[in-house]
Each structure stands twice: as C-alpha cells, then as structure tokens.
Design a protein around this motif. Structure first.
Motif, PDB file in Angstrom:
ATOM      1  N   GLU A 248       0.820  -1.212   0.000  1.00  0.00           N
ATOM      2  CA  GLU A 248       0.000   0.000   0.000  1.00  0.00           C
ATOM      3  C   GLU A 248       0.854   1.262   0.000  1.00  0.00           C
ATOM      4  N   GLU A 249       2.018   1.232   0.643  1.00  0.00           N
ATOM      5  CA  GLU A 249       2.900   2.401   0.604  1.00  0.00           C
ATOM      6  C   GLU A 249       3.379   2.688  -0.819  1.00  0.00           C
ATOM      7  N   LEU A 250       3.438   1.646  -1.649  1.00  0.00           N
ATOM      8  CA  LEU A 250       3.803   1.809  -3.049  1.00  0.00           C
ATOM      9  C   LEU A 250       2.572   1.926  -3.948  1.00  0.00           C
ATOM     10  N   ASN A 251       1.380   2.005  -3.329  1.00  0.00           N
ATOM     11  CA  ASN A 251       0.104   2.068  -4.040  1.00  0.00           C
ATOM     12  C   ASN A 251      -0.060   0.883  -4.977  1.00  0.00           C
ATOM     13  N   LEU A 252       0.321  -0.291  -4.495  1.00  0.00           N
ATOM     14  CA  LEU A 252       0.116  -1.534  -5.215  1.00  0.00           C
ATOM     15  C   LEU A 252      -1.026  -2.291  -4.543  1.00  0.00           C
ATOM     16  N   PRO A 253      -1.940  -2.882  -5.304  1.00  0.00           N
ATOM     17  CA  PRO A 253      -3.063  -3.595  -4.688  1.00  0.00           C
ATOM     18  C   PRO A 253      -2.584  -4.678  -3.727  1.00  0.00           C
ATOM     19  N   SER A 254      -3.057  -4.623  -2.506  1.00  0.00           N
ATOM     20  CA  SER A 254      -2.684  -5.584  -1.477  1.00  0.00           C
ATOM     21  C   SER A 254      -3.812  -6.579  -1.268  1.00  0.00           C
ATOM     22  N   GLY A 292      -6.754   3.356   6.477  1.00  0.00           N
ATOM     23  CA  GLY A 292      -6.821   4.674   5.865  1.00  0.00           C
ATOM     24  C   GLY A 292      -6.015   4.755   4.581  1.00  0.00           C
ATOM     25  N   MET A 293      -4.888   4.035   4.522  1.00  0.00           N
ATOM     26  CA  MET A 293      -4.103   3.990   3.291  1.00  0.00           C
ATOM     27  C   MET A 293      -4.914   3.375   2.155  1.00  0.00           C
ATOM     28  N   VAL A 294      -5.605   2.272   2.453  1.00  0.00           N
ATOM     29  CA  VAL A 294      -6.439   1.627   1.442  1.00  0.00           C
ATOM     30  C   VAL A 294      -7.567   2.563   1.016  1.00  0.00           C
ATOM     31  N   ALA A 295      -8.175   3.264   1.977  1.00  0.00           N
ATOM     32  CA  ALA A 295      -9.286   4.166   1.669  1.00  0.00           C
ATOM     33  C   ALA A 295      -8.848   5.284   0.727  1.00  0.00           C
ATOM     34  N   VAL A 296      -7.697   5.890   0.994  1.00  0.00           N
ATOM     35  CA  VAL A 296      -7.210   6.975   0.138  1.00  0.00           C
ATOM     36  C   VAL A 296      -6.884   6.450  -1.257  1.00  0.00           C
ATOM     37  N   ALA A 297      -6.283   5.259  -1.336  1.00  0.00           N
ATOM     38  CA  ALA A 297      -5.976   4.684  -2.640  1.00  0.00           C
ATOM     39  C   ALA A 297      -7.238   4.467  -3.463  1.00  0.00           C
ATOM     40  N   LEU A 298      -8.314   4.003  -2.832  1.00  0.00           N
ATOM     41  CA  LEU A 298      -9.564   3.797  -3.554  1.00  0.00           C
ATOM     42  C   LEU A 298     -10.208   5.131  -3.932  1.00  0.00           C
ATOM     43  N   ALA A 299     -10.042   6.146  -3.093  1.00  0.00           N
ATOM     44  CA  ALA A 299     -10.610   7.470  -3.387  1.00  0.00           C
ATOM     45  C   ALA A 299      -9.904   8.148  -4.549  1.00  0.00           C
ATOM     46  N   ALA A 300      -8.730   7.656  -4.919  1.00  0.00           N
ATOM     47  CA  ALA A 300      -7.997   8.225  -6.044  1.00  0.00           C
ATOM     48  C   ALA A 300      -8.386   7.578  -7.371  1.00  0.00           C
ATOM     49  N   MET A 301      -9.148   6.498  -7.325  1.00  0.00           N
ATOM     50  CA  MET A 301      -9.467   5.735  -8.526  1.00  0.00           C
ATOM     51  C   MET A 301     -10.727   6.235  -9.210  1.00  0.00           C
ATOM     52  N   LYS A 305     -14.037   2.400 -12.958  1.00  0.00           N
ATOM     53  CA  LYS A 305     -13.107   1.276 -12.880  1.00  0.00           C
ATOM     54  C   LYS A 305     -13.174   0.605 -11.509  1.00  0.00           C
ATOM     55  N   LEU A 306     -13.430   1.401 -10.478  1.00  0.00           N
ATOM     56  CA  LEU A 306     -13.479   0.867  -9.117  1.00  0.00           C
ATOM     57  C   LEU A 306     -14.739   0.047  -8.887  1.00  0.00           C
ATOM     58  N   GLY A 307     -15.853   0.501  -9.453  1.00  0.00           N
ATOM     59  CA  GLY A 307     -17.119  -0.212  -9.290  1.00  0.00           C
ATOM     60  C   GLY A 307     -18.098   0.495  -8.387  1.00  0.00           C
ATOM     61  N   PHE A 308     -17.669   1.512  -7.638  1.00  0.00           N
ATOM     62  CA  PHE A 308     -18.542   2.346  -6.821  1.00  0.00           C
ATOM     63  C   PHE A 308     -17.857   3.689  -6.649  1.00  0.00           C
ATOM     64  N   THR A 309     -18.580   4.658  -6.125  1.00  0.00           N
ATOM     65  CA  THR A 309     -18.054   6.019  -6.018  1.00  0.00           C
ATOM     66  C   THR A 309     -17.690   6.345  -4.576  1.00  0.00           C
ATOM     67  N   VAL A 310     -16.421   6.576  -4.324  1.00  0.00           N
ATOM     68  CA  VAL A 310     -15.972   7.017  -3.004  1.00  0.00           C
ATOM     69  C   VAL A 310     -16.150   8.528  -2.939  1.00  0.00           C
ATOM     70  N   ARG A 321      -0.106  10.464   2.532  1.00  0.00           N
ATOM     71  CA  ARG A 321       0.026  11.737   1.815  1.00  0.00           C
ATOM     72  C   ARG A 321       0.606  11.570   0.415  1.00  0.00           C
ATOM     73  N   ARG A 322       1.136  10.413   0.098  1.00  0.00           N
ATOM     74  CA  ARG A 322       1.762  10.242  -1.205  1.00  0.00           C
ATOM     75  C   ARG A 322       0.736  10.030  -2.311  1.00  0.00           C
ATOM     76  N   ILE A 323      -0.522   9.845  -1.965  1.00  0.00           N
ATOM     77  CA  ILE A 323      -1.569   9.611  -2.951  1.00  0.00           C
ATOM     78  C   ILE A 323      -2.520  10.803  -2.964  1.00  0.00           C
ATOM     79  N   LYS A 324      -2.805  11.309  -4.137  1.00  0.00           N
ATOM     80  CA  LYS A 324      -3.724  12.432  -4.287  1.00  0.00           C
ATOM     81  C   LYS A 324      -5.108  11.898  -4.658  1.00  0.00           C
ATOM     82  N   VAL A 325      -6.123  12.258  -3.884  1.00  0.00           N
ATOM     83  CA  VAL A 325      -7.475  11.762  -4.133  1.00  0.00           C
ATOM     84  C   VAL A 325      -8.106  12.506  -5.303  1.00  0.00           C
TER      85      VAL A 325
END
Length: 482
Positions: A248-254, A292-301, A305-310, A321-325
């Motif tokens: 998740e720190e590398l924004n890779l699907p875990s 929270g890391m997973v949540a931010v990663a999904l909010a950036a998608m 493609k994700l299947g629902f709207t965050v 902080r490394r991921i921009k939503v």
C-alpha cells in the motif's frame, strides 16, 4: 501563551524536515540506538549461558527489565519530540538509496564486462526506482518475498452477519467474531468506535463493517476498516499484514485492498444492486492506519473502474500523503500530534490535495505512550472532538468537511442495514524455483507519488511492481465474489 502554543505545534521537524541535517538527527537518536545495540548484545550473552546455570534465570529477568527500560525511554523521546519520526524515515530512505546505488554499480559492471548474457542485469537496472523511499519499500518487499516471509496467496471473503437476515453462518473451522456493535453508526465518532470493536473481533481474517444507509436514490454506504492486525514478518491468514503495508505504501493492490473490494461488492449484491449499477453507489470509507491507506488509494481511482463512487474518506493515523485523491472527494485526515505512524511515508506534513487535517495534541501517559498515541480508541475520542469542534465553530474548512461527511449518517427514521464480513488469505508453500526469478517478472503501474516542494529527491519515476506471483494470474481474487 496562545501564540507560543501555536508556534510549538508548528513542529518544524515535520513541516520542513529537509532543513535538518543527518548530524542533527543522530545527536538526538544516537543514544537510543546505542542503548538498543547494547541491550541486544547483552541479551545474546545471556542466552549463551548454559540452561542449567543457577544465575541464568536472574540474568534473563535483568535483561528483560533493561530492554523494557530502553523501549519506554525510546517511546518517551519520540513522543516528546514530534518530528523525529519523520527524520528517522528520511534517514532510512538514504540507506535505501545507497543500497540501490550500489546495486546499479554492480549491474552496470556486469553489463560492461559482458557478463549479462541473459539480460537480467539490464532488466533489473530499469526496474530500480530513483526515489529513496520507494527503494526502501521495494527492497523490504522483495527481501520479504525472496526469503519466504511474505507468502500471501488467494484472498477469500465471507459475509457472516446481516441485520436483515441475522447470522448467516461461518466457514467450517472459523471462530465466530466476538463483535459487540451491530447497529449502524449515528455519528462520525461511532465509525471510529466500530473500528475499535473490529480490532477485538479475534476472527480468522480481517473483520470489516459495512452499513447501508437509506434506500433508493438516497442510498449510501459507510465502511469501517481497521489497520494492521499483527506486526509479524511472516504472512498470516489475516490479510492486514506487513506485506499489505509495503504494497500500500507503493500504491500496489494488497490482499487487504482486494478483500475489502470483494466484501463491498458482496454487500451491494446482498442488497439487490446489480454490478452494472454499483458505480453510482456513494461510499464513505473510514480507515485506521493501514485501513486509511487503502481508503485513500480507492478514493484516487476512477469510480467506473473501481465499481462504486468514493465520495468521502476519514483517515485515522494513516501515512497516506503520497496519494492524491480525486477532485470533489471530502477527506478528513485525523492525526494525533504524537503519533509516529502518519510519518512513516516520509513526507512533510503538507497536503497536496484538498483534504482537511484535524490534529490533537496528547498528554503523555506513564506507560507505552506511542501505543496510546496510535490506538484506535484514542482516535475515536479525537474524531469525536472534531465533531464537537464543528458544533462550536461550524464555519471554516473543518466545519465544512465534517458537515459533508455527516450527511452519510442516518437521519431520524431512515432505514439502515448492517453487514459484517471478513477477509483472509491462503498461504503459499515455498516455490521450487527461486523467488528472485519471480521478482524479475514485473511490470510498471501508471501511478506516481505526490511531489512536495523542497524535497531531497525531486525525480519521481514510475514505481515497479514487486514480486507478486499470483497478481498477474488473478489467483489472489476470491472466486466466490458475486
């Protein structure tokens, strides 16, 4: 006094860590490192004493007291000096950068002398990232995989409780999660309290709570996501492990991210929502630490493609902080000042998107202050304080974002539905061929981390995917997903 307090809370070590030298860091942390090394050496000496010796038990007890003292002293030092955590991560990234530089020299030498007959050195040279933090995380992920510690395989999920149908049963051999909170949250603080309850579930996998609020066009969802379940290096059935942290720190699907997506889709399927209609479903994700890391990663998608709207995210003590939503997502980042976990991404405490940060300064307890600072129960109270702050001062960015997020909560008389599920993973057996061979069969994602001005490293290339054998074949996915 107010002016002095506000200046003290600026925490320049976190705001502008690039302004502090390595010498500054080692002057403050060096004594702790020396004490830790001395304790480790003394423990090794004690362990070497013959078991039949009468003095062995007393020496072991003495060594344990010494180790506990060093641990408590270290926690107090980092608790009392917010920002040492950020400097620590940045010093570690320098080590990662040095290792990568040495690796490049070695690979270049092999190519220069004609020893790279199979092209592996050339391929590895292309995959080494330039940024020190990415090098550090990728090195840890690669080593953990190559040595057989990270062995997460196929991810499974199961919904075991539904307020509309009662208890749905459990897979054979799985213990019943010991949860106590089965009602939909009525405040934002309740979502954090739900996470605290999920930590104590003691299920076979990672427990997740999914609440559906309202019906029809007013339907919305609240998902509570706990963080890391265990600090063991070796993978466990619970998907919230260290391997998921590195990924998740590398924004890779875990495995944790995959399990969460399957559970959300299963909850929507149980509520009668067809797959092609789910991209319109509005979701609030509330995650503590890794959650929270997973949540931010999904909010950036992209929702399609994700299947629902965050539409909303609340992070509690998350290094994200490394991921921009995506623009338009309401994000509240809650951080206790003395919590070191949000600093583990090595970034300064500045935000590159529109998220609002609410911070609380803690009073140091007498024992285990860092555990207290990161505890989900402590964050429950911090989030409740943010809600009370909105009632006293409804104007400003904090009041606005709390008001937006509160719209996900049920109104009086509004129907709700609560589902509980959990995700777990199979553990791979050691492979016949070297996992290093698998490490080199990797590809590049199209993501780049956020760049902050004044950083030591300004080039941010694409991050290489780690040695995930099953991700490319889809074998990590749950075959029972609806």
């Amino acid at each position: 006094m107010t002016r002095l307090n506000s200046m003290a809370r600026y925490y320049p070590l976190r705001r502008v860590p690039q302004a502090y030298s390595s010498a500054y860091f080692w002057r403050r942390v060096g004594p702790l490192v020396a004490a830790g090394v001395g304790t480790s050496l003394w423990n090794a000496v004690v362990e070497s004493i013959p078991r039949r010796s009468n003095a062995r038990a007393a020496l072991i007890a003495s060594a344990q007291r010494r180790a506990e003292k060093v641990l408590q002293d270290s926690q107090r030092r980092f608790f009392d000096q917010p920002g040492l955590d950020t400097l620590t991560v940045r010093e570690m990234t320098k080590i990662g950068r040095s290792i990568a530089r040495a690796g490049r020299i070695y690979l270049w030498t092999r190519m220069a002398v004609g020893a790279d007959r199979d092209g592996r050195a050339r391929q590895a040279m292309r995959l080494i990232p330039r940024q020190g933090y990415d090098q550090l995380m990728l090195t840890g992920l690669a080593i953990g995989t190559a040595l057989g510690y990270f062995r997460g395989g196929r991810v499974h999920t199961h919904l075991w409780w539904d307020s509309a149908r009662g208890e749905l049963g459990l897979p054979q051999g799985h213990p019943r999660p010991g949860l106590r909170r089965f009602q939909a949250p009525t405040s934002l603080g309740d979502t954090a309290a739900d996470i605290d309850d999920l930590y104590w579930a003691e299920a076979y996998g990672q427990s997740i709570k999914i609440s559906r609020i309202g019906e029809g066009k007013d339907r919305r969802w609240i998902v509570s996501i706990p963080g890391t379940d265990h600090p063991d290096w070796a993978s466990q059935p619970n998907v919230a492990d260290l391997e998921s942290n590195f990924r998740e720190e590398l924004n890779l699907p875990s495995a944790m991210r995959i399990g969460l997506l399957h559970l959300i889709n299963k909850a929507m399927h149980a509520d009668g929502i067809e797959r092609d209609e789910r991209s319109k479903e509005r979701v609030l994700l509330v995650g503590h630490s890794q959650g929270g890391m997973v949540a931010v990663a999904l909010a950036a998608m992209d929702p399609t493609k994700l299947g629902f709207t965050v539409d909303g995210v609340i992070t509690l003590g998350s290094p994200a902080r490394r991921i921009k939503v995506r623009p338009g997502v309401a994000v509240l980042a809650v951080e206790n000042d003395q919590d070191i976990i949000p600093a583990l991404d090595g970034t300064p405490r500045r935000e590159a998107d529109g998220r609002v940060v609410y911070r609380r300064r803690l009073v140091r307890p007498r024992h285990n202050p860092l555990f207290y600072a990161h505890s989900s129960s402590t964050y429950t109270e911090t989030l409740r304080q943010a809600e009370r702050h909105r009632l006293v001062a409804p104007w400003g960015r904090l009041g606005d974002v709390v008001s937006q997020l509160s719209q996900f909560l049920p109104k009086e008389g509004e129907p709700t539905r609560v589902l509980h599920g959990y995700a777990w993973q199979e553990l791979l057996t050691p492979l016949k061929r070297s996992t290093w061979d698998q490490y080199f069969s990797i590809e590049r994602p199209d993501w780049q981390p956020v760049s902050f001005g004044g950083e030591v490293e300004e080039t941010l290339p694409h991050i290489p995917t780690p040695a995930d054998i099953l991700a490319k074949t889809g074998n990590r996915h749950d075959p029972s997903d609806q």
